[in-house]
Design an enzyme around this catalytic site. Structure first.
Site, PDB file in Angstrom:
ATOM      1  N   LYS A  93       0.846  -1.196   0.000  1.00 53.75           N
ATOM      2  CA  LYS A  93       0.000   0.000   0.000  1.00 53.75           C
ATOM      3  C   LYS A  93       0.883   1.249   0.000  1.00 53.75           C
ATOM      4  CE  LYS A  93      -3.708  -2.487   2.333  1.00 53.75           C
ATOM      5  NZ  LYS A  93      -4.418  -2.858   3.571  1.00 53.75           N
ATOM      6  N   GLN A 140      -4.771  -1.636   9.859  1.00 54.65           N
ATOM      7  CA  GLN A 140      -4.657  -2.973   9.286  1.00 54.65           C
ATOM      8  C   GLN A 140      -5.175  -4.012  10.270  1.00 54.65           C
ATOM      9  OE1 GLN A 140      -3.673  -3.435   6.135  1.00 54.65           O
ATOM     10  NE2 GLN A 140      -3.628  -5.664   6.145  1.00 54.65           N
ATOM     11  N   ASP A 163     -11.352   2.309   4.294  1.00 55.82           N
ATOM     12  CA  ASP A 163     -11.543   0.855   4.270  1.00 55.82           C
ATOM     13  C   ASP A 163     -13.026   0.495   4.142  1.00 55.82           C
ATOM     14  OD1 ASP A 163      -9.508  -1.028   4.265  1.00 55.82           O
ATOM     15  OD2 ASP A 163      -8.999  -0.679   6.376  1.00 55.82           O
TER      16      ASP A 163
HETATM   17  N1  GUN Z   1      -6.439  -7.020   6.227  1.00 51.72           N
HETATM   18  C1  GUN Z   1      -6.649  -7.736   5.099  1.00 51.72           C
HETATM   19  N2  GUN Z   1      -7.259  -6.973   4.171  1.00 51.72           N
HETATM   20  C2  GUN Z   1      -7.421  -5.750   4.720  1.00 51.72           C
HETATM   21  C3  GUN Z   1      -7.979  -4.525   4.232  1.00 51.72           C
HETATM   22  O1  GUN Z   1      -8.466  -4.407   3.101  1.00 51.72           O
HETATM   23  N3  GUN Z   1      -7.945  -3.491   5.106  1.00 51.72           N
HETATM   24  C4  GUN Z   1      -7.435  -3.599   6.355  1.00 51.72           C
HETATM   25  N4  GUN Z   1      -7.474  -2.539   7.136  1.00 51.72           N
HETATM   26  N5  GUN Z   1      -6.915  -4.709   6.838  1.00 51.72           N
HETATM   27  C5  GUN Z   1      -6.908  -5.779   6.008  1.00 51.72           C
END
Ligand code: GUN
Length: 281
Positions: A49, A93, A116
């Site tokens: 990211k 996350q 998110d």
């Molecule tokens: N863990 C796995 N996929 C995601 C996601 O799309 N966002 C977040 N915040 N955590 C994750």
């Protein structure tokens, strides 16, 4: 031969298309990514990211907290990010360490910065058919299906898994696209029969071979959200391998299918958030 739905190519195109919108803003969109602990898979995801965000010229910050951080400290950090005018998007996350209440943490994020789409406010808007922030992986799945012209209206869609991150929101999006949606999970009786009748299958359970290739109806579209590392180090999805997949209509590869789309949609959500917040002054 089934069409491979290449997420890398589409993500690249979508990211490229964001550049002009970013350039048109008076300041770069700000994204804050919070990682608690040192889960190796999470570190990889968060790193990807960051790479894309920086490449696009976003104002990106990653906040790393030790796994032992008290929840109240994480909540305090979220409060500060909520109040920071240069932060348009906040992502915490998951998974979080077990001593933390995930829902309480995610609920603390300002819904206007919830890139998110996990906040109940945004999930509620999606459920009402007036989406604002849509969770990145589900949004990426819908973009891949649209890009490949996969028919959805009136089609039978089966979603395997009902998580807040993928299964639940993607089932709402498929429903909004007028598919007839069945959500399956660990207590579903005769999963095989449900999958065998599906025109579109989304598998998001996090278990290799959760859906064997033999269950896929010829011509169906299959979206494999799983990322599982086997003992020998190989990366596989949730969909089993097998010659039956050749008769499918469309299949996402793992890796290079859904994964890159998740990141592209996070960038899109962050740019949209900045545009909206800047327009509000
Ligand atoms: N863990 C796995 N996929 C995601 C996601 O799309 N966002 C977040 N915040 N955590 C994750």
């Amino acid at each position: 031969m089934a069409t491979s739905m290449n997420g890398r190519a589409l993500a690249r195109a979508r990211n490229q298309a964001l550049r002009a919108r970013i350039a048109a803003l008076p300041r770069p969109p700000g994204l804050a990514v919070v990682l608690v602990g040192a889960d190796p898979a999470s570190q990889v995801y968060v790193g990807r990211k960051a790479t894309v965000a920086v490449r696009l010229g976003l104002h990106h910050q990653q906040l790393d907290l030790p796994a032992s951080t008290p929840e109240v400290e994480l909540l305090g950090l979220i409060d500060r990010l909520n109040a920071d005018p240069l932060v348009d998007g906040i992502l915490v996350q998951v998974p979080l360490p077990v001593h933390m209440d995930r829902q309480r943490v995610l609920d603390r994020i300002d819904p206007a910065k919830d890139v998110d789409g996990f906040h109940p406010w945004n999930m509620g808007l999606l459920a009402q058919g007036r989406p604002r922030f849509v969770a990145c992986t589900p949004r990426g799945i819908m973009a891949l299906l649209a890009e490949h012209g996969v028919p959805l209206q009136g089609q039978r869609a089966v979603v395997v898994g009902r998580s807040t991150i993928v299964g639940r929101p993607v089932s709402l999006l498929l429903d909004a696209a007028n598919a007839t949606v069945t959500v399956c999970h660990s207590r579903t009786r005769d999963l095989e029969a449900r999958v065998r009748e599906a025109d579109v299958v989304v598998v998001a359970v996090g278990k290799p071979d959760a859906v064997p290739a033999a269950w896929i109806k010829p011509g169906a579209a299959v979206v494999d959200v799983g990322v599982n590392r086997l003992e020998d180090g190989t990366l596989v999805g949730d969909l089993g391998a097998g010659p039956e997949l050749e008769a499918a209509g469309w299949v996402t590869p793992v890796p290079g299918g859904v994964g890159p789309m998740t990141i592209a949609m996070l960038m899109a959500n962050t740019v949209e958030s900045a545009e909206r917040r800047l327009a509000q002054g």
